[in-house]
Enzyme design. Structure first.
Site, PDB file in Angstrom:
ATOM      1  N   HIS A  84      13.446  24.798  54.310  1.00 46.09           N
ATOM      2  CA  HIS A  84      12.972  25.696  55.370  1.00 46.09           C
ATOM      3  C   HIS A  84      14.090  26.130  56.320  1.00 46.09           C
ATOM      4  O   HIS A  84      14.108  27.264  56.766  1.00 46.09           O
ATOM      5  CB  HIS A  84      11.835  25.036  56.160  1.00 46.09           C
ATOM      6  CG  HIS A  84      12.238  23.752  56.813  1.00 46.09           C
ATOM      7  ND1 HIS A  84      12.290  22.557  56.117  1.00 46.09           N
ATOM      8  CD2 HIS A  84      12.638  23.466  58.075  1.00 46.09           C
ATOM      9  CE1 HIS A  84      12.678  21.596  56.926  1.00 46.09           C
ATOM     10  NE2 HIS A  84      12.902  22.123  58.119  1.00 46.09           N
ATOM     11  N   ARG A 120      48.204  19.055  39.132  1.00 49.89           N
ATOM     12  CA  ARG A 120      47.839  18.001  40.098  1.00 49.89           C
ATOM     13  C   ARG A 120      46.373  18.100  40.503  1.00 49.89           C
ATOM     14  O   ARG A 120      45.713  17.086  40.695  1.00 49.89           O
ATOM     15  CB  ARG A 120      48.747  18.050  41.322  1.00 49.89           C
ATOM     16  CG  ARG A 120      48.600  19.303  42.153  1.00 49.89           C
ATOM     17  CD  ARG A 120      49.676  19.373  43.232  1.00 49.89           C
ATOM     18  NE  ARG A 120      49.608  20.643  43.900  1.00 49.89           N
ATOM     19  CZ  ARG A 120      49.399  20.788  45.198  1.00 49.89           C
ATOM     20  NH1 ARG A 120      49.245  19.732  45.974  1.00 49.89           N
ATOM     21  NH2 ARG A 120      49.359  21.986  45.732  1.00 49.89           N
ATOM     22  N   HIS A 124      39.566  31.553  56.515  1.00 45.62           N
ATOM     23  CA  HIS A 124      38.585  30.655  55.908  1.00 45.62           C
ATOM     24  C   HIS A 124      39.319  29.640  55.040  1.00 45.62           C
ATOM     25  O   HIS A 124      39.052  29.484  53.862  1.00 45.62           O
ATOM     26  CB  HIS A 124      37.564  31.445  55.087  1.00 45.62           C
ATOM     27  CG  HIS A 124      36.622  32.203  55.933  1.00 45.62           C
ATOM     28  ND1 HIS A 124      36.930  33.438  56.451  1.00 45.62           N
ATOM     29  CD2 HIS A 124      35.397  31.913  56.389  1.00 45.62           C
ATOM     30  CE1 HIS A 124      35.905  33.864  57.166  1.00 45.62           C
ATOM     31  NE2 HIS A 124      34.974  32.960  57.146  1.00 45.62           N
TER      32      HIS A 124
END
Length: 161
Positions: free
Chosen positions: A9, A151, A107
């Site tokens: 919700h 890596r 970001h």
């Protein structure tokens, strides 16, 4: 690529907006619920089907899951094999490895989650993000590839073992 969506919700309204963005971007998706707003629903009911779908096809499928803070949703998703879910709740500060604020990658968390960790589920904290922040983060997450550096592959393999 197919995107699976799931929200309780707290994330329901944002999930409905994400569907319109994915339509605009021409990206295929499947809504795993909630299919209506019910303030007494439980996020595992909608997150587990998303995680299962991504777990079954971790290279081609991705998921976007939503809840109020995204944490429980990511925890539930990460219990499935082949799932790498990262939480995004915005970035008040972007800090480089040297401890300096980064202005070049607004970001940073989203980019690194894809480039380094090859995340295949994005868990959004719907209670902390404005619609435009969520839209920008999703677009960046979808557009950022995994680097495939040895890596990073080695680390993911260690997690999977």
């Amino acid at each position: 690529m197919k995107i699976y969506l799931g929200a309780d919700h707290a994330g329901y309204n944002l999930k409905e907006k994400i569907k319109t963005w994915l339509d605009e971007w021409g990206i295929e998706y499947e809504d795993m619920g909630a299919h209506e707003y019910d303030k007494s629903d439980d996020y595992p009911d909608f997150i587990k089907p998303v995680a299962k779908a991504v777990s079954n096809d971790p290279e081609e499928a991705r998921g976007i899951i939503l809840g109020f803070n995204g944490q429980g949703e990511a925890i539930a998703a990460n219990r499935f094999d082949n799932v790498r879910a990262a939480v995004y709740y915005g970035e008040p500060e972007n800090i480089s490895e040297e401890g300096q604020q980064r202005k070049d990658k607004p970001h940073n968390m989203i980019i690194l989650s894809r480039e380094d960790d090859n995340t295949n589920i994005l868990s959004l904290a719907a209670g902390f993000l404005a619609d435009d922040q969520a839209e920008e983060a999703i677009k960046l997450w979808l557009d950022t590839p995994f680097t495939g550096e040895e890596r990073h592959k080695r680390r993911i393999k260690k997690i999977d073992e």
